[in-house]
Design a protein around this motif. Structure first.
Motif, PDB file in Angstrom:
ATOM      1  N   MET A 158      38.061  35.803  44.352  1.00 17.93           N
ATOM      2  CA  MET A 158      37.183  36.224  43.431  1.00 17.93           C
ATOM      3  C   MET A 158      37.789  36.089  42.065  1.00 17.93           C
ATOM      4  O   MET A 158      37.200  35.549  40.900  1.00 17.93           O
ATOM      5  N   LEU A 159      39.337  36.150  42.308  1.00 17.76           N
ATOM      6  CA  LEU A 159      40.144  35.921  40.853  1.00 17.76           C
ATOM      7  C   LEU A 159      39.795  34.462  40.456  1.00 17.76           C
ATOM      8  O   LEU A 159      39.934  34.090  39.429  1.00 17.76           O
ATOM      9  N   GLY A 160      40.240  33.582  41.533  1.00 19.99           N
ATOM     10  CA  GLY A 160      39.996  32.211  41.201  1.00 19.99           C
ATOM     11  C   GLY A 160      38.633  31.775  40.608  1.00 19.99           C
ATOM     12  O   GLY A 160      38.414  31.020  39.728  1.00 19.99           O
ATOM     13  N   LEU A 161      37.451  32.391  41.026  1.00 27.09           N
ATOM     14  CA  LEU A 161      36.200  32.312  40.617  1.00 27.09           C
ATOM     15  C   LEU A 161      36.096  32.749  39.017  1.00 27.09           C
ATOM     16  O   LEU A 161      35.503  32.164  38.230  1.00 27.09           O
ATOM     17  N   LEU A 162      36.684  33.763  38.777  1.00 29.20           N
ATOM     18  CA  LEU A 162      36.569  34.359  37.361  1.00 29.20           C
ATOM     19  C   LEU A 162      37.591  33.623  36.634  1.00 29.20           C
ATOM     20  O   LEU A 162      36.827  33.378  35.409  1.00 29.20           O
ATOM     21  N   GLY A 177      35.224  31.894  33.606  1.00 30.91           N
ATOM     22  CA  GLY A 177      35.594  32.311  32.493  1.00 30.91           C
ATOM     23  C   GLY A 177      34.569  33.474  31.863  1.00 30.91           C
ATOM     24  O   GLY A 177      34.478  33.799  30.791  1.00 30.91           O
ATOM     25  N   THR A 178      33.975  34.021  32.962  1.00 30.13           N
ATOM     26  CA  THR A 178      32.947  34.937  32.458  1.00 30.13           C
ATOM     27  C   THR A 178      32.614  35.798  33.667  1.00 30.13           C
ATOM     28  O   THR A 178      32.556  35.169  34.934  1.00 30.13           O
ATOM     29  N   PRO A 226      39.333  40.423  34.358  1.00 28.22           N
ATOM     30  CA  PRO A 226      40.464  41.300  34.418  1.00 28.22           C
ATOM     31  C   PRO A 226      41.798  40.808  33.833  1.00 28.22           C
ATOM     32  O   PRO A 226      42.048  39.532  33.649  1.00 28.22           O
ATOM     33  N   ARG A 227      42.349  41.493  33.062  1.00 29.28           N
ATOM     34  CA  ARG A 227      43.755  41.260  32.549  1.00 29.28           C
ATOM     35  C   ARG A 227      44.667  41.474  33.681  1.00 29.28           C
ATOM     36  O   ARG A 227      44.641  41.862  34.709  1.00 29.28           O
ATOM     37  N   PRO A 228      45.924  40.637  33.311  1.00 30.66           N
ATOM     38  CA  PRO A 228      47.093  40.681  34.576  1.00 30.66           C
ATOM     39  C   PRO A 228      47.217  42.086  35.094  1.00 30.66           C
ATOM     40  O   PRO A 228      47.316  42.204  36.235  1.00 30.66           O
ATOM     41  N   SER A 238      37.468  46.072  38.846  1.00 31.15           N
ATOM     42  CA  SER A 238      38.151  44.670  38.454  1.00 31.15           C
ATOM     43  C   SER A 238      38.107  43.911  39.706  1.00 31.15           C
ATOM     44  O   SER A 238      37.978  44.252  40.894  1.00 31.15           O
ATOM     45  N   VAL A 239      38.395  42.582  39.396  1.00 31.97           N
ATOM     46  CA  VAL A 239      38.419  41.630  40.180  1.00 31.97           C
ATOM     47  C   VAL A 239      37.247  41.658  41.528  1.00 31.97           C
ATOM     48  O   VAL A 239      35.925  41.389  41.278  1.00 31.97           O
ATOM     49  N   ASN A 240      37.452  41.857  42.703  1.00 34.15           N
ATOM     50  CA  ASN A 240      36.478  42.117  43.742  1.00 34.15           C
ATOM     51  C   ASN A 240      36.169  43.769  43.650  1.00 34.15           C
ATOM     52  O   ASN A 240      36.797  44.518  44.048  1.00 34.15           O
ATOM     53  N   PRO A 241      34.864  44.113  42.851  1.00 31.73           N
ATOM     54  CA  PRO A 241      34.890  45.456  42.702  1.00 31.73           C
ATOM     55  C   PRO A 241      34.833  46.498  43.640  1.00 31.73           C
ATOM     56  O   PRO A 241      34.704  47.686  43.465  1.00 31.73           O
ATOM     57  N   VAL A 242      34.130  45.940  44.954  1.00 29.44           N
ATOM     58  CA  VAL A 242      34.126  46.807  46.096  1.00 29.44           C
ATOM     59  C   VAL A 242      35.256  47.217  46.563  1.00 29.44           C
ATOM     60  O   VAL A 242      35.300  48.251  47.258  1.00 29.44           O
TER      61      VAL A 242
END
Length: 384
Positions: free
Chosen positions: A87-91, A95-96, A105-107, A129-133
């Motif tokens: 998920m972080l890679g996709l974000l 960029g959205t 998400p910020r670091p 954040s990231v993967n919300p579930v």
């Protein structure tokens, strides 16, 4: 019980595909499906109940806290790390944030999500954040931390006190929305949600509040073990649950996020368990459904990244009702297929190789106390 896990995960999947996928161009579909959020919340509440029930049922006095924590760590973190990274890679690539009204998400937020402490922060940028579930897994991590301390007094409870304790915990579950209403502000005019972020967080995301459902599951397991659960057909909790959903529009918004459905589900789980104990056949026990139930945690963890990527690839396009319905079915089936791969390729080998110290066999079953019912409900904890 394992088949029930898949049904609960399927409710969450269906709700997210419908409400977050946004495949339908007809906005009336979303208005008609407004109950899906309540259904998803009920499913997560049921996971917390089921988690406490199964862990208490399988608890062995010979087990240690360290061994228990090791098994839980190996159970949840591999899938979490894989889906968090995806998920972080996709974000980062897109960029959205295409599904939720929160920024990327910020670091610090990403790190708190990785460490599963983000549900403690009353900020949507953190708990979603990231993967919300994974907010619910943050809650589960808190439950696991406390479990070795909770199971001893639950196991020591005299039979005569079990139902008073259940009544106390159930009363607290029903009271918490009122407490949250008293200590938090109303939503700002024109807000996207009928609840303020602080109130929503306190009712739905805050781990100590959700601990009540877990504890209720612990005590219910003890009731069944001591053969103190009354004969109750599954139809009655189901009818009560249907009645709650029918009254949805008359209930305060604060109760739609788990409190209203908790007690019917708390009655349904022991009723299903009693049926398992008696060895009676059930559609929930069919081989295919049990297999899907084993992969339910993987499904819960991986469906949001997959849905996010599909939404990005479709460039947020919407479709006519028939096309959107077919697309929803295909996307759901794809998520289930990927979850089976994640379960078989990551969760199973990690549990096999690292859940217990080398050379140690599975923990012995808890010896039956006087009056205990003997049954085989042995399974891994159904973390949501």
């Amino acid at each position: 019980m394992t088949g029930l896990r898949f049904l609960l995960a399927g409710v969450v999947l269906a709700g997210h595909v419908l409400t977050l996928g946004r495949f339908f161009e007809d906005q009336g579909v979303y208005e008609a499906a407004d109950a899906s959020s309540m259904a998803s919340a009920a499913a997560v509440s049921s996971f917390f109940l089921l988690s406490g029930f199964v862990l208490a049922w399988n608890a062995s006095p010979a087990d240690t806290a360290v061994r228990f924590w090791r098994r839980r760590l190996v159970k949840i973190f591999p899938n979490h790390v894989v889906t968090w990274s995806l998920m972080l890679g996709l974000l980062m690539a897109t960029g959205t944030a295409a599904l939720l009204p929160v920024p990327d998400p910020r670091p610090g937020e990403a790190v708190r999500n990785l460490l599963l402490v983000h549900a403690w922060v009353p900020d949507m940028a953190d708990f979603s954040s990231v993967n919300p579930v994974t907010w619910s897994i943050s809650c589960e991590a808190f439950f696991y931390l406390l479990f070795p301390l909770l199971i001893r007094p639950v196991r020591a409870l005299p039979a005569r006190l079990l139902w008073p304790v259940i009544a106390l915990v159930a009363g607290l579950v029903l009271t918490m929305p009122l407490v949250a209403t008293a200590v938090t502000d109303e939503a700002a005019p024109g807000s996207w949600s009928p609840l303020s972020t602080e109130r929503w967080w306190l009712i739905y995301f805050f781990p100590p509040v959700r601990l009540l459902e877990f504890v209720l599951g612990l005590v219910l397991a003890r009731v069944v073990q001591l053969d103190r659960w009354p004969t109750l057909r599954r139809r009655w909790p189901l009818l009560a649950l249907a009645g709650v959903f029918a009254a949805r529009t008359q209930l305060p918004e604060e109760y739609l996020w788990g409190a209203a459905t908790c007690l019917p589900m708390a009655a349904l789980i022991p009723a299903i368990a009693a049926r398992d104990i008696e060895g009676r056949e059930s559609r929930l026990g069919r081989r295919g459904l049990v297999l899907l139930g084993e992969a339910s945690f993987a499904l819960y963890m991986v469906h949001f990244p997959l849905l996010y990527e599909i939404r990005v690839l479709l460039d947020r396009r919407t479709f006519d009702t028939v096309t959107a319905a077919l697309l929803s079915v295909v996307v759901s089936a794809f998520c289930v297929a990927v979850s089976l791969l994640l379960w078989r390729g990551v969760e199973v080998p990690m549990m096999r190789h690292f859940a217990r110290p080398r050379g140690r066999s599975a923990s012995a079953a808890s010896p039956a106390a006087p009056g205990d019912r003997t049954a085989s409900l042995r399974q891994e904890d159904p973390a949501p």
